[in-house]
Scaffold this active site. Sequence first.
Site, PDB file in Angstrom:
ATOM      1  CG  HIS A  20      41.625  33.626  48.994  1.00 28.58           C
ATOM      2  ND1 HIS A  20      41.451  34.297  50.170  1.00 28.58           N
ATOM      3  CD2 HIS A  20      40.610  34.020  48.179  1.00 28.58           C
ATOM      4  CE1 HIS A  20      40.364  35.054  50.085  1.00 28.58           C
ATOM      5  NE2 HIS A  20      39.839  34.909  48.884  1.00 28.58           N
ATOM      6  CB  CYS A  23      41.437  37.613  47.877  1.00 32.45           C
ATOM      7  SG  CYS A  23      40.079  38.628  48.422  1.00 32.45           S
ATOM      8  CD  GLN A  50      36.960  29.382  44.388  1.00 34.41           C
ATOM      9  OE1 GLN A  50      36.071  28.929  43.653  1.00 34.41           O
ATOM     10  NE2 GLN A  50      36.888  30.601  44.883  1.00 34.41           N
ATOM     11  CE  LYS A  69      34.805  31.194  48.354  1.00 40.40           C
ATOM     12  NZ  LYS A  69      34.866  32.470  47.649  1.00 40.40           N
ATOM     13  CG  ASP A  89      41.568  27.484  50.658  1.00 38.31           C
ATOM     14  OD1 ASP A  89      40.360  27.201  50.516  1.00 38.31           O
ATOM     15  OD2 ASP A  89      42.010  28.641  50.527  1.00 38.31           O
TER      16      ASP A  89
END
Lengths: 148, 417
Positions: free
Chosen positions: B131, B373, B211, B234, B208
Amino acid sequence: MYWRNKEQITQVMMHSEEEIYQEHVLDHSDDPYHRGRCIDATHAHEDDNPLCGDVVRVELRIQDQRVAEAWFDGEGCCISLASASMLMEELEGKTVQDVRNFGAEQMLSLFRAKLTPNRQKCCLLSWKVVQSALYSPTNDATGNGETG
Amino acid sequence: MPAVDAITPIDPHAWRTDFPILETRIRGTCPLIYLDNAATAQRPRQVIQAMVSAYEEHYANVHRGVHWLSDQSTDLYENSREKVRSFINAVHCHEVIFTAGTTAAINLVARSWGDSQVKAGDEILLTMMEHHSNLVPWQQLAERTGCTIRFIPVRDNGTLALDNIDELVTERTKIVAITAISNVLGTINPLQEIISKAHAVEAKVLVDAAQSAPHEVLDVQQLQADFVAFSGHKMMGPSGIGVLYGRETILERMPPFMGGGSMIRRVRLDGFESGDLPAKFEAGTPPIVPAIGLASAIEYLSRIGIAAIREHESLLTQRTHQLLQEVDGVRILGPGPAQTAGIVSFVLDRIHAHDVAQICDRHGVAIRAGHHCAMPLHKALGVNASNRASFYFYNTLDEVDRLAAALKDAKKIMRRA
Ligand SMILES: Cc1ncc(COP(=O)(O)O)c(C=O)c1O
């Protein structure tokens, strides 16, 4: 059950939204007018909409202060392709001054189908590129065009 | 047969009643089918109520007052930190830094750790599926320091090409920053393998987890990651809150990133002494109520059970792959359902992603259109833009069917049927 019956939904959709994807829009996007390169272009400009990845390049041959030829190329959604095609058709034969005076409102009414503000951006991309192209002579322009 | 832990299957209809927004009728009439969960999830009444109560009953600034209300607020804020600690199984509470989100957390690391540890000639290793949040902060670090960024390539099938990993992870590598799950392809990356390679050359690893945190078990001790970043919004928390987990020994040696109130022990006119963890990295009044909201979201998530969420999303993803493959001219980006989380990106032949999303919207189906993104990834895949359907536990198989129907309608309207 949170789901309504299908007929009801389809009916509602037909009435609540004006069709963007009208025949003339699809005709233009499927078979655009003057999509390609303009040999002997005197003016050219390219821009993109990084938000959606659309890119449009416009090439003009301006002769005696008139747009003799207008071509575009690029990638984009149906709205941006169709609007570019309509605009190229519209421009040819117009004086440079007429093209400058051709405003965003006129572009939107040329497109005819009603657009939400979001999709107006797609419709206005090629129009914006044309406005900049008027001030962007190509390197090998012979000097008989508009240099702004 | 080996014993398998029984996972109680999720009944999405039962959970949906907690989510007022899922009752929305688009343009007043058409039921909302929300398939944009990778962008942001929706939140249940319980989370919203936790925040309302915090404002109505307990709100004051934290760590500042001696008054009763400030103590209440501070307790709630610090209890939220403990909830997060336990959720990610960190050793210490002070390894949990509240930030504004994943983006802010990664920027904190790139600035504080990066500026103090990285110099010209060093290398940072990313993947081609990052991203922009896990790419641009490193590019900025490279601009400041003159270090080099290298990339683990992505195969055509949407998985990481690790064949040459030993050439990419070298003694020059200072940090490997990698997404746990691609926000475009849904690919679940082999973190363990990459982390052990990185640690073998004494490189740090930032994961990261934007998600993965909402959908996968996140155990920072088992993972052995040095930094982990994720966002509250999220995973049913509010926007404006995120987490940076950092290993204690590393955080302690990092200089503060932002200066201001709270992050100091002592300030004189000619300088300051920074405070202890986690305050050192939480300058200014923190997102107090969003942190309380995040803790409530974690509680809610734990009631459902991450394993059950994963199981249900796997059903949704399988069905999506199956139905999309039945539509002529659909190209699914990314690997098959076995290797992906609840994200399916696709392109329709000769129909632009915008037009697809617009027609889906008429059916009440909210999907994403664009590059999500991840412009470099789209370039690598040779597409300008794609559509993305992304799920959460409250989505139903019926909604997947509606998506497929909407795509067929798009083909008809665009004269591609
Ligand atoms: C993989 C990934 N990383 C980072 C981010 C950025 O998160 P935020 O916008 O909450 O900072 C996102 C979400 O958009 C994401 O999907």
